[in-house]
Design a protein around this motif. Sequence first.
Motif, short mmCIF file in Angstrom:
data_model
loop_
_atom_site.label_atom_id
_atom_site.label_comp_id
_atom_site.label_asym_id
_atom_site.label_seq_id
_atom_site.Cartn_x
_atom_site.Cartn_y
_atom_site.Cartn_z
N SER A 192 0.84 -1.19 0.00
CA SER A 192 0.00 0.00 0.00
C SER A 192 0.88 1.24 0.00
O SER A 192 1.73 1.42 0.88
N GLN A 203 -0.14 4.71 -0.46
CA GLN A 203 -0.70 6.03 -0.22
C GLN A 203 -0.05 6.77 0.94
O GLN A 203 0.07 7.99 0.92
N GLU A 204 0.39 6.02 1.95
CA GLU A 204 1.01 6.66 3.11
C GLU A 204 2.53 6.59 3.08
O GLU A 204 3.19 7.06 4.00
N LEU A 205 3.10 6.00 2.04
CA LEU A 205 4.55 5.85 1.98
C LEU A 205 5.24 7.14 1.55
O LEU A 205 4.77 7.84 0.67
N THR A 206 6.38 7.39 2.15
CA THR A 206 7.21 8.51 1.71
C THR A 206 8.05 8.06 0.52
O THR A 206 8.17 6.86 0.23
N GLU A 254 -3.84 11.96 -7.96
CA GLU A 254 -3.12 11.63 -6.73
C GLU A 254 -2.04 10.58 -6.99
O GLU A 254 -0.93 10.67 -6.44
N LYS A 262 2.06 11.18 -6.73
CA LYS A 262 2.80 10.38 -5.75
C LYS A 262 4.04 9.73 -6.36
O LYS A 262 5.06 9.58 -5.70
#
Length: 298
Positions: free
Chosen positions: A199, A201-204, A234, A238
């Motif tokens: 997943s 979406q929250e990864l840097t 989005e 990203k």
Amino acid sequence: MLFKNNKKKNSEEEIKALPNNELTLTEETAVTEFELSEKEQNPISNDKFSELATLLGKNSDTVKDECYVYQIRNFLSRVGKVIVRYDVSGKEFSKIEENAAILNLGEIVLAPAYLSSLKREIKTSEYPKNRIRAIIDFPFGESSFKNKIVAVKECVRSGVKGFYVTMPVLLLEDAKGKEFKKQVKKLGKLAKSVDIAISAQELTEEKIKSVVKAVEKSKVDGVTLVFGDASENEITEKIAYIKKYKRTKTLKILGNVLSEKGLTALFNLGVDGVLTPYADEIGKDLFKDFNIKTVNLR
């Protein structure tokens, strides 16, 4: 008919430099002659399609269709159809497989829960078996590593040879980095074709980079970044920095990509493949946009 005039004609450069509304009769003549000359040097595409059609013993519309179909299928070979969040009957799946074969979709990705109920359709389908892959522990990879291994082995017994194994984001924390690399290496030895899914979406950027590095040093095929319900914008924002990474393994995106423009944007950013629930719908839209008549989709 071209108008005659004794005045000296302007050069091509002079014609291009003239304001739009300041052409004299002689200048208009020169422009027309220049355009005709350009057409003689570069015959229009319809003439070439006619020549090709004559060569093949077909009409030009059919040849155009076939050229469009070839290029669209080539484009869609990097796109996969995802089935993970809704029930699908055997009849519906047969239709999906048939259209996937016609469109030349790169793969069909299924949650393991579907494999037993669709076993007959998978076995009898004309769609290549090696393009049907299972995604394990989707979407967050929260089950134990042991359970992931068991799930992969069960899918192998069902005839599936390719896998996406979803890993938990928590394994990317500094204290667990070694364990993540260890599990990735084990998965690379487990089956012929394995991708690590995670997943994103929250990864840097730094964590995505660490996933890519871990995969580079293993036998797995590549990394698939899962974006859930994120929009096309989005997703592209990203992964805009992905292009600068030097990598030998594939990098794919799994998300709700709805259009061919979204696919093109991701491919232009260096993504190797896109997995989306809307793959077949995008293909149908492309066939409709190009008015394809030689191929019928279900």
